[in-house]
Write a protein that holds these residues in place. Sequence first.
Motif, PDB file in Angstrom:
ATOM      1  N   GLY A   1       0.813  -1.209   0.000  1.00  0.00           N
ATOM      2  CA  GLY A   1       0.000   0.000   0.000  1.00  0.00           C
ATOM      3  C   GLY A   1       0.844   1.254   0.000  1.00  0.00           C
ATOM      4  O   GLY A   1       0.535   2.230  -0.708  1.00  0.00           O
ATOM      5  N   MET A   2       1.934   1.238   0.770  1.00  0.00           N
ATOM      6  CA  MET A   2       2.820   2.406   0.808  1.00  0.00           C
ATOM      7  C   MET A   2       3.527   2.592  -0.533  1.00  0.00           C
ATOM      8  O   MET A   2       3.718   3.721  -0.989  1.00  0.00           O
ATOM      9  N   ALA A   3       3.916   1.487  -1.165  1.00  0.00           N
ATOM     10  CA  ALA A   3       4.568   1.586  -2.475  1.00  0.00           C
ATOM     11  C   ALA A   3       3.608   2.183  -3.500  1.00  0.00           C
ATOM     12  O   ALA A   3       3.979   3.048  -4.297  1.00  0.00           O
ATOM     13  N   LEU A   4       2.351   1.722  -3.470  1.00  0.00           N
ATOM     14  CA  LEU A   4       1.353   2.244  -4.399  1.00  0.00           C
ATOM     15  C   LEU A   4       1.076   3.717  -4.117  1.00  0.00           C
ATOM     16  O   LEU A   4       0.974   4.537  -5.048  1.00  0.00           O
ATOM     17  N   THR A   5       0.968   4.067  -2.827  1.00  0.00           N
ATOM     18  CA  THR A   5       0.726   5.456  -2.451  1.00  0.00           C
ATOM     19  C   THR A   5       1.861   6.360  -2.912  1.00  0.00           C
ATOM     20  O   THR A   5       1.642   7.461  -3.424  1.00  0.00           O
ATOM     21  N   THR A   6       3.106   5.883  -2.740  1.00  0.00           N
ATOM     22  CA  THR A   6       4.272   6.663  -3.164  1.00  0.00           C
ATOM     23  C   THR A   6       4.270   6.858  -4.675  1.00  0.00           C
ATOM     24  O   THR A   6       4.563   7.952  -5.184  1.00  0.00           O
ATOM     25  N   LEU A   7       3.930   5.793  -5.417  1.00  0.00           N
ATOM     26  CA  LEU A   7       3.888   5.882  -6.879  1.00  0.00           C
ATOM     27  C   LEU A   7       2.825   6.873  -7.339  1.00  0.00           C
ATOM     28  O   LEU A   7       3.073   7.710  -8.216  1.00  0.00           O
ATOM     29  N   VAL A   8       1.648   6.794  -6.731  1.00  0.00           N
ATOM     30  CA  VAL A   8       0.564   7.713  -7.092  1.00  0.00           C
ATOM     31  C   VAL A   8       0.950   9.145  -6.748  1.00  0.00           C
ATOM     32  O   VAL A   8       0.730  10.082  -7.537  1.00  0.00           O
ATOM     33  N   ALA A   9       1.545   9.341  -5.557  1.00  0.00           N
ATOM     34  CA  ALA A   9       1.946  10.688  -5.136  1.00  0.00           C
ATOM     35  C   ALA A   9       2.994  11.264  -6.077  1.00  0.00           C
ATOM     36  O   ALA A   9       2.933  12.447  -6.438  1.00  0.00           O
ATOM     37  N   ALA A  10       3.964  10.432  -6.478  1.00  0.00           N
ATOM     38  CA  ALA A  10       5.002  10.898  -7.402  1.00  0.00           C
ATOM     39  C   ALA A  10       4.407  11.268  -8.749  1.00  0.00           C
ATOM     40  O   ALA A  10       4.780  12.284  -9.356  1.00  0.00           O
ATOM     41  N   THR A  11       3.464  10.462  -9.228  1.00  0.00           N
ATOM     42  CA  THR A  11       2.814  10.748 -10.509  1.00  0.00           C
ATOM     43  C   THR A  11       2.036  12.052 -10.454  1.00  0.00           C
ATOM     44  O   THR A  11       2.104  12.876 -11.381  1.00  0.00           O
ATOM     45  N   LEU A  12       1.303  12.256  -9.371  1.00  0.00           N
ATOM     46  CA  LEU A  12       0.534  13.488  -9.222  1.00  0.00           C
ATOM     47  C   LEU A  12       1.451  14.704  -9.104  1.00  0.00           C
ATOM     48  O   LEU A  12       1.164  15.769  -9.668  1.00  0.00           O
ATOM     49  N   ALA A  13       2.560  14.540  -8.371  1.00  0.00           N
ATOM     50  CA  ALA A  13       3.504  15.658  -8.209  1.00  0.00           C
ATOM     51  C   ALA A  13       4.101  16.049  -9.559  1.00  0.00           C
ATOM     52  O   ALA A  13       4.205  17.239  -9.881  1.00  0.00           O
ATOM     53  N   ILE A  14       4.502  15.044 -10.352  1.00  0.00           N
ATOM     54  CA  ILE A  14       5.069  15.329 -11.672  1.00  0.00           C
ATOM     55  C   ILE A  14       4.026  15.998 -12.567  1.00  0.00           C
ATOM     56  O   ILE A  14       4.318  16.952 -13.291  1.00  0.00           O
ATOM     57  N   THR A  15       2.799  15.510 -12.478  1.00  0.00           N
ATOM     58  CA  THR A  15       1.735  16.061 -13.320  1.00  0.00           C
ATOM     59  C   THR A  15       1.422  17.512 -12.970  1.00  0.00           C
ATOM     60  O   THR A  15       1.377  18.388 -13.851  1.00  0.00           O
ATOM     61  N   PHE A  16       1.222  17.780 -11.671  1.00  0.00           N
ATOM     62  CA  PHE A  16       0.757  19.106 -11.263  1.00  0.00           C
ATOM     63  C   PHE A  16       1.887  20.126 -11.102  1.00  0.00           C
ATOM     64  O   PHE A  16       1.647  21.329 -11.239  1.00  0.00           O
ATOM     65  N   LEU A  17       3.099  19.656 -10.799  1.00  0.00           N
ATOM     66  CA  LEU A  17       4.195  20.604 -10.590  1.00  0.00           C
ATOM     67  C   LEU A  17       5.153  20.709 -11.768  1.00  0.00           C
ATOM     68  O   LEU A  17       5.968  21.632 -11.812  1.00  0.00           O
ATOM     69  N   LEU A  18       5.062  19.774 -12.711  1.00  0.00           N
ATOM     70  CA  LEU A  18       5.958  19.826 -13.867  1.00  0.00           C
ATOM     71  C   LEU A  18       5.189  19.920 -15.188  1.00  0.00           C
ATOM     72  O   LEU A  18       5.423  20.822 -15.984  1.00  0.00           O
ATOM     73  N   VAL A  19       4.283  18.976 -15.415  1.00  0.00           N
ATOM     74  CA  VAL A  19       3.614  18.895 -16.717  1.00  0.00           C
ATOM     75  C   VAL A  19       2.622  20.039 -16.920  1.00  0.00           C
ATOM     76  O   VAL A  19       2.685  20.766 -17.914  1.00  0.00           O
ATOM     77  N   ILE A  20       1.699  20.218 -15.979  1.00  0.00           N
ATOM     78  CA  ILE A  20       0.667  21.253 -16.144  1.00  0.00           C
ATOM     79  C   ILE A  20       1.263  22.660 -16.203  1.00  0.00           C
ATOM     80  O   ILE A  20       0.903  23.446 -17.092  1.00  0.00           O
TER      81      ILE A  20
END
Length: 323
Positions: free
Chosen positions: A109-128
């Motif tokens: 669960g922590m691994a999945l949470t970390t992966l989702v958090a990293a994806t969201l961070a890249i999306t909202f702080l880099l891509v958008i």
Amino acid sequence: MSQSPHSPHQTDAGAPSLVANIGPIGGQALVEGVMMRRAGAWGAAVRRLDGSIATTVATLPRDGEGVRRIPLLRGPVSLWESVSLGTRAMLWGAKERGTADGKGYSKGGMALTTLVAATLAITFLLVIPATVPHMLGIDGRWAFNAAETFLKLGILVGYMALISLNREVKRTFSYHGAEHMTIHAFEHGVALEPDQIRRFDRRHPRCGTAFLLLVVIVSLGVHLVIGDVSLPWLLASRILGLPLIAGLAYEVIRFAGLHRHTTAGRILMAPGGWLQTLTTRPPDDDQIEVAVAALRATVSAEVDSGTPAPAEPVPAAVAGVGA
């Protein structure tokens, strides 16, 4: 996250003397707890559901010390170590509190949470932030990168402000404040008592929050050098260039820590201090007690290990919501 204190020994009445000049210390707030780290050990403390405090300590391996001396490389290494230790501490804390039965606190669960958090961070702080100015047709190196940077800052500050409205996050932010204030007190060699600890600022110059803000600011300079490129290359440069930007931001915050009493150091630290007004809150005595327990466990473990500490203050690259 802090440098060694002004006094060589911690003179806390009624407790064994804690050697306070054995190197820098950093930390991180946990759910109902605090994690601390020194050069050779880390420790954590959490408040159990029955009101008691549980602590844990572990020594840290010394392999990879050569990499930690190389500018630009030591930043990403420290970032990875901070995330790894923070995850271990969170898992341990959840089990001690008796709340580790949900998927969110399992290793998977922590691994999945970390992966989702990293994806969201890249999306909202880099891509958008890079895509929106491009879609709006904002041209020019300075205009484009200024718009991108303002979007990043708006998203980062807005996110911090939004989550601070949550009751559980508010409590974690109070533990964040307790962590900083306790480290300040330790640095100054005062008794580790709530009334003494409350004299100190809940913000700290080398907090992980300050690092995140510096990543945004440093990225402006790097992206100005890259200049105008097509959208695919633009997005690739933002994502693939993140380790370099993190390494540069680490060097900036490290420089600021070494020169924190100079005008340049204070200027570099100021934005992080402003943002910490959102990510820290005044703690109560029970939260300070947990932070003190984590600090005592960590320092005692490092003293027992006999591990030599770094000669210079090395800021923790990231502390989650902790310092």
